[in-house]
Design an enzyme around this catalytic site. Structure first.
Site, PDB file in Angstrom:
ATOM      1  N   LYS A  93      19.327  -1.255 -38.670  1.00  0.00           N
ATOM      2  CA  LYS A  93      19.741   0.087 -38.259  1.00  0.00           C
ATOM      3  C   LYS A  93      20.658   0.091 -37.027  1.00  0.00           C
ATOM      4  O   LYS A  93      21.529   0.942 -36.893  1.00  0.00           O
ATOM      5  CB  LYS A  93      18.513   0.958 -37.971  1.00  0.00           C
ATOM      6  N   GLU A 115      17.546  11.712 -37.350  1.00  0.00           N
ATOM      7  CA  GLU A 115      16.288  11.822 -38.061  1.00  0.00           C
ATOM      8  C   GLU A 115      15.695  10.422 -38.175  1.00  0.00           C
ATOM      9  O   GLU A 115      16.414   9.439 -38.095  1.00  0.00           O
ATOM     10  CB  GLU A 115      16.515  12.401 -39.462  1.00  0.00           C
ATOM     11  N   SER A 381      15.702  -6.854 -44.228  1.00  0.00           N
ATOM     12  CA  SER A 381      16.288  -5.757 -43.445  1.00  0.00           C
ATOM     13  C   SER A 381      15.615  -5.531 -42.100  1.00  0.00           C
ATOM     14  O   SER A 381      16.225  -4.992 -41.182  1.00  0.00           O
ATOM     15  CB  SER A 381      16.271  -4.462 -44.262  1.00  0.00           C
TER      16      SER A 381
HETATM   17  C1  LIG Z   1      15.250   2.245 -42.726  1.00  0.00           C
HETATM   18  C2  LIG Z   1      14.938   0.936 -43.299  1.00  0.00           C
HETATM   19  C3  LIG Z   1      15.214   0.632 -44.646  1.00  0.00           C
HETATM   20  C4  LIG Z   1      15.724   1.628 -45.643  1.00  0.00           C
HETATM   21  O1  LIG Z   1      16.941   2.198 -45.362  1.00  0.00           O
HETATM   22  P1  LIG Z   1      18.316   1.797 -46.063  1.00  0.00           P
HETATM   23  O2  LIG Z   1      19.246   2.813 -45.561  1.00  0.00           O
HETATM   24  O3  LIG Z   1      18.106   1.902 -47.548  1.00  0.00           O
HETATM   25  O4  LIG Z   1      18.645   0.420 -45.646  1.00  0.00           O
HETATM   26  C5  LIG Z   1      14.987  -0.662 -45.099  1.00  0.00           C
HETATM   27  N1  LIG Z   1      14.467  -1.601 -44.273  1.00  0.00           N
HETATM   28  C6  LIG Z   1      14.169  -1.346 -42.984  1.00  0.00           C
HETATM   29  C7  LIG Z   1      13.598  -2.430 -42.148  1.00  0.00           C
HETATM   30  C8  LIG Z   1      14.391  -0.075 -42.455  1.00  0.00           C
HETATM   31  O5  LIG Z   1      14.088   0.166 -41.170  1.00  0.00           O
END
Ligand SMILES: *Cc1c(COP(=O)(O)O)cnc(C)c1O
Length: 395
Positions: A93, A115, A381
């Site tokens: 993020k 948000e 992620s």
């Molecule tokens: C917010 C988040 C997601 C999902 O959001 P995307 O916009 O689809 O990437 C996935 N993994 C993590 C660790 C997140 O914080």
């Protein structure tokens, strides 16, 4: 960041039939203002230099591309993990938040709103607001505030106001409504820092662009490690689609690359407790853009459910919706229990505790059959610190 010559969306923000800007008239001027400043900014070498240096020295990029030996043995291929979990603030993020914050500064805005669901985007937004010396309000569903207390306290420590949203299910979709409502009233001084590749044009395009550093790095890193700059498979999870967009950005037109994006099936597709928007959704308009939306026969938006608070969103970004309906990407739906099992597997085989969201991408590995020479790149992620309580309850 490479300055790109073409945009993935057309000039009205459409990816095939999806996208656009379906917004109240009061926001039209601020959307136009945003778009023109954004296009100016990304072609400005000063921005490119500042963005690059913050990604390197503040976020800690490039994030490593790690060859996971024991996972590779288990699945009979070569699995590389793109380690977004090692970024400052623990997820992908922050890549997006920094790009937006530089734009907010350039536009002379004094206040940032955002948000958040799991709190990872709220944390990233509060972090960049502190970095830039801006005021910050984060909208978060009250149910999510309960589930993600640590992130709430971190945002407060960073100086942000966390505004609880009781409406609806008290989760992410309600928080987006509240943030958009604030923006309608305060757009003159306020920058809306959206957290995923959703919302009215140009937001989906901006977010995908700010996250595209992920695939830019994968190309370089694969070339160094494998002597070729593309994998056979790319895997990521999808909530709104930002880490997925970044992971695939520079590979969309490369047909040698199979793209597999995992969405959250909760208790199962069509169980009534799911967030599998692509498998279950129909065309509709949510939060300013046309896309696939989970809705009933009367067009009422349904509650989304997933054990993972970052994935329980009833919509999906227009770029991913288009790639899924045209068949460019395949989208397996991974249940809560499959994701949790995959999280324990990665933890025990590689010593990496992934975020629950990322665990959905890991859960897709067992749905695929690989050849021994296949090169697989999977984006982790985020890190799992925020999810430890859920993991312990389900071990
Ligand atoms: C917010 C988040 C997601 C999902 O959001 P995307 O916009 O689809 O990437 C996935 N993994 C993590 C660790 C997140 O914080």
């Amino acid at each position: 960041m490479t300055t790109r010559k073409t945009f993935l969306a057309d000039e009205n923000g459409f990816y095939g039939p999806f996208g656009g800007a379906f917004i109240p008239d009061v926001l039209q001027d601020s959307i136009n203002e945003l778009q023109s400043h954004y296009y100016d900014m990304i072609t400005d070498p000063n921005f490119q230099a500042e963005y690059k240096s913050l990604l390197r020295d503040y976020v800690g990029r490039p994030s490593p591309l790690y060859l996971a030996q024991r996972m590779s043995e288990k699945y009979g291929c070569k699995i590389y993990l793109k380690r977004e979990d090692l970024n400052h603030t623990g997820a992908h993020k922050i890549n997006n938040a920094i790009g937006h914050a530089l734009l907010a500064k350039r536009m002379g805005k004094k206040r940032i709103i955002a948000e958040t669901g799991a709190g990872q985007h709220g944390l990233a937004a509060a972090t960049v607001a502190a970095l830039m010396g801006m005021e910050c309000t984060i909208y978060m569903g009250t149910v999510d505030m309960e589930r993600q207390r640590l992130n709430v306290e971190k945002m407060r420590m960073l100086g942000a106001t966390v505004s609880g949203v009781e409406a609806g299910t008290g989760t992410l979709a309600n928080a987006v409504d509240a943030a958009l409502m604030d923006w309608c009233k305060t757009f003159k001084e306020t920058y809306y820092l959206i957290g995923s590749a959703v919302g009215p044009h140009p937001f989906p395009d901006m977010v995908a662009y700010f996250q595209s550093v992920i695939s830019e790095e994968i190309k370089k890193q694969l070339m160094e490690k494998e002597g070729r700059d593309y994998p056979d498979y790319l895997l990521a999870c999808i909530g709104g689609g930002s880490n997925a967009s970044g992971t695939i950005y520079h590979y969309i037109d490369d047909k040698r690359v199979n793209i597999v994006l995992a969405e959250a099936a909760g208790m199962g597709v069509h169980s009534g407790k799911s967030a599998a928007t692509i498998n279950e959704g129909k065309v509709g308009i949510l939060h300013g853009s046309k896309s696939l939306v989970m809705q009933d026969d009367n067009g009422n938006v349904l509650e989304a459910y997933s054990v993972s608070p970052g994935l329980d969103y009833p919509g999906i970004g227009p770029m991913i919706a288009n790639l899924a309906t045209t068949g460019r990407v395949s989208v397996p739906a991974i249940t809560d229990s499959e994701a949790i099992a995959a999280a324990f597997e990665l933890t025990r085989l590689e010593g990496i505790i992934p975020a629950l969201e990322s665990s959905h991408a890991l859960g897709a590995l067992s749905k695929l059959s690989f050849k021994k020479d296949d090169i697989v790149v999977l984006t982790v992620s985020g890190r799992g610190d925020k999810d430890i309580e859920t993991y312990l309850k389900n071990k």
